[in-house]
Design an enzyme around this catalytic site. Structure first.
Site, mmCIF file in Angstrom:
data_model
loop_
_atom_site.group_PDB
_atom_site.id
_atom_site.type_symbol
_atom_site.label_atom_id
_atom_site.label_comp_id
_atom_site.label_asym_id
_atom_site.label_seq_id
_atom_site.Cartn_x
_atom_site.Cartn_y
_atom_site.Cartn_z
ATOM 1 N N ASP A 64 1.021 -1.320 -0.070
ATOM 2 C CA ASP A 64 -0.250 0.021 -0.206
ATOM 3 C C ASP A 64 0.781 1.525 -0.043
ATOM 4 O O ASP A 64 1.854 1.563 0.854
ATOM 5 C CB ASP A 64 -0.684 0.051 1.298
ATOM 6 C CG ASP A 64 -1.711 1.255 1.830
ATOM 7 O OD1 ASP A 64 -2.721 1.420 0.763
ATOM 8 O OD2 ASP A 64 -2.029 1.947 2.095
ATOM 9 N N THR A 97 -3.034 5.981 -4.577
ATOM 10 C CA THR A 97 -1.949 6.906 -3.647
ATOM 11 C C THR A 97 -0.164 6.547 -4.646
ATOM 12 O O THR A 97 0.014 7.061 -4.304
ATOM 13 C CB THR A 97 -1.455 6.199 -1.698
ATOM 14 O OG1 THR A 97 -1.148 5.313 -1.790
ATOM 15 C CG2 THR A 97 -2.684 6.860 -1.692
ATOM 16 N N THR A 98 -0.314 5.041 -4.847
ATOM 17 C CA THR A 98 1.124 4.475 -5.523
ATOM 18 C C THR A 98 0.676 5.551 -7.138
ATOM 19 O O THR A 98 2.098 5.884 -7.751
ATOM 20 C CB THR A 98 0.847 3.474 -6.067
ATOM 21 O OG1 THR A 98 0.627 2.826 -4.441
ATOM 22 C CG2 THR A 98 2.633 2.953 -6.327
ATOM 23 N N ASP A 393 -9.060 0.644 2.200
ATOM 24 C CA ASP A 393 -9.091 0.377 0.212
ATOM 25 C C ASP A 393 -10.726 0.663 -0.077
ATOM 26 O O ASP A 393 -10.789 1.251 -1.007
ATOM 27 C CB ASP A 393 -8.009 0.565 -0.157
ATOM 28 C CG ASP A 393 -6.948 1.310 0.455
ATOM 29 O OD1 ASP A 393 -6.748 2.282 1.075
ATOM 30 O OD2 ASP A 393 -5.679 0.968 -0.725
#
Length: 543
Positions: A64, A97-98, A393
């Site tokens: 994550d 996010t990545t 998530d």
């Protein structure tokens, strides 16, 4: 330091490090790209995990993006800015996010190539901003509408968010749990759906397998019943929520009580007991048979409550008290003098159960629970934590999809579509901004390229096939990481909320523009580290 008539004049404090012009830009871009590179291998369903060990020896195993970036300790200010966009992405939409970080790194890499061609940072910034606005328009055009009753589509969104986070073993079951949880707590306000993720409580418990994860339509508390003589199971519960202590109140002002003989002492003790007994009597007379207290419960109060057959739990967290109020319809009381039966909440069952090695209190069978709990199980603590991150998530993205009613295909499909459309649109800008817009379009290709690389597929072949498919008008085509082919992701059921993509592109653009516009870094002496940390002053960062 400057010189005046050969005399040195000290302007900045001694020991201050200063990097200016092209050097400052180069170092900032390098720091940002190093951070992006650190999480790039975690992107997608075939992304690898990172093991993070903190100073105390605690271990986190995850892929994550935001968890990794929160855990690693960085020094360089530009690197910290990149981590901020991951946090923003997580706070706003919970996923992507990545993607945001990798995209920001690639935008800066492309910008560096333009800087080498003597294109001014302000022109690159303008081009990037215009391209970002156009990308938002294209995203809206390719968005797929979704209704709140389309459970199958919502499950696919949840499954997409959890894929690659250790949840594949029970993906269908977990996706179903997430959708049911989100739909239960979603409310309609002024004709619009509103979802608050705070009302989906995630309770982690080691033991059992991932398949044992369950949705409790009510609240699960990591507490046990306060007194052994109290009932452990109460049906048709009438629930009282108290945010003050059930004990004799101390005086507000400093006071002394002088006792001169044993009889006075006895009377004083009896009076205290009477006050506590009256307090318990009020609770019982109001009809409460379950009490959740945010603070302590006096030993004597515990005894009287147990005698009256009331189940009580003490030191319940404030956030849990709020969730209990939302789930059971109870009012949170501070003063028991005004207690009435209308203040009580209802639940079909309140019971203490043993889960794994610990006891927990379950509040279930609420009529219309607007707060629910997902009890997450797994073989080890690290498995449970990673499953919890995946479920968190999924809960956020399903909520976002319900609120917006729009989704896009995943697996790199929207990025390639935007990239192609931007390349067609860029020449209309004219001037050097066109080059920046084309660089922005090229940067978007990093997402499908990375997905392919992480799955062990040739990225060049995949990009060629993807572009060909999108030029034929197949706008939902993305990378199938299992077969290495390009397929229609809408049919495959790989879907993400529109807001996840738009937020990622906007955040990445903003931070790239901000870093590009910095041409002078002045670091105070306090920032200077020894060589042991691998980073001295404002020199080249080593992570």
């Amino acid at each position: 330091m400057a010189t005046l008539h050969g005399q040195p004049v000290l302007i900045l404090k001694e020991g201050t490090q200063r990097t200016v012009g092209r050097d400052a830009q180069r170092l900032n871009i390098m720091a940002a790209r190093v951070i992006a590179e650190a999480v790039r291998s975690t992107l997608g369903p075939r992304g690898m995990d990172k093991m993070l060990v903190d100073g105390l020896g605690d271990i986190v195993i995850t892929n994550d993006g935001v968890t990794i970036l929160k855990e690693i300790d960085v020094e360089h200010p530009a690197a910290k800015m990149i981590i901020e966009i991951a946090k923003t992405q997580d706070n706003e939409v919970g996923d992507g996010t990545t993607t945001a970080v990798v995209l920001a790194g690639e935008l800066l890499k492309r910008a560096e190539e333009l800087l080498d061609q003597e294109i001014h940072p302000a022109i690159i910034s303008t081009g990037y901003r215009l391209a970002s606005e156009k990308a938002m328009e294209i995203l809206e055009e390719i968005a797929i509408p979704i209704s709140k009753d389309d459970d199958e589509m919502l499950k696919k969104i949840a499954a997409t968010a959890m894929t690659g986070k250790g949840a594949e073993v029970a993906l269908d079951k977990l996706a179903d749990i997430v959708v049911r949880a989100v739909k239960t707590v979603t409310e309609e306000v002024n004709g619009k759906l509103r979802f608050d993720p705070d009302y989906v409580k995630l309770e982690r418990r080691q033991g059992g397998g991932i398949e044992d994860t369950e949705l409790v339509e009510g609240i699960v508390l990591d507490k046990e019943v306060v007194h052994p003589a109290m009932p452990k199971r109460v049906k048709n519960a009438k629930i009282l929520l108290v945010d003050s202590a059930l004990e004799v109140k101390e005086t507000e002002t400093d006071a002394k009580i002088r006792i001169t003989d044993p009889e006075m002492l006895q009377k004083f003790i009896e009076q205290e007991e009477k006050m506590i007994k009256d307090m318990v009597n009020k609770i019982v007379e109001a009809g409460a048979n379950v009490v959740f207290c945010q603070k302590g419960i006096d030993d004597l109060a515990q005894y009287y409550l147990a005698k009256a057959g009331v189940l009580a739990v003490r030191r319940v967290k404030k956030s849990d008290i709020e969730k209990l109020a939302k789930a059971t319809g109870a009012k949170v009381l501070t003063d028991l003098r005004d207690i009435s039966s209308s203040d009580l909440g209802e639940a079909a069952l309140v019971e203490e159960r043993k889960v794994g090695e610990d006891k927990m209190v379950f509040v279930t069978g609420c009529k219309n629970p607007k707060a629910v709990t997902i009890l997450i199980r797994g073989g080890t603590e690290h498995v449970v934590e990673e499953i919890a991150r995946g479920i968190e998530d999924a809960v956020r993205v399903v909520g976002v999809a319900l609120e917006d009613g729009k989704v896009v295909a995943g697996a790199g499909a929207p990025e390639i579509e935007i990239s192609l459309k931007l390349k067609q649109w860029a020449p209309t800008l004219g001037g050097r901004e066109q080059l920046a817009a084309e660089a922005f379009a090229a940067a978007l290709e990093i997402i499908p390229k990375t997905l392919a690389e992480n799955a062990g597929i040739d990225p060049i072949d995949v990009l060629v096939e993807l572009k060909a498919a999108h030029e034929r008008g197949e706008k939902y085509t993305g990378v199938d990481v299992e077969t290495g082919k390009v397929v229609d992701m809408k049919e495959r059921g790989v879907l993400e909320p529109l807001r996840v993509k738009s937020q990622a592109i906007e955040s990445a653009t903003e931070v790239a523009v901000m870093i590009l516009r910095i041409d002078d870094v002045i670091a105070a002496k306090g920032l200077e580290k020894t060589k042991e940390t691998g980073f001295e002053g404002m020199g080249e960062p080593e992570f």
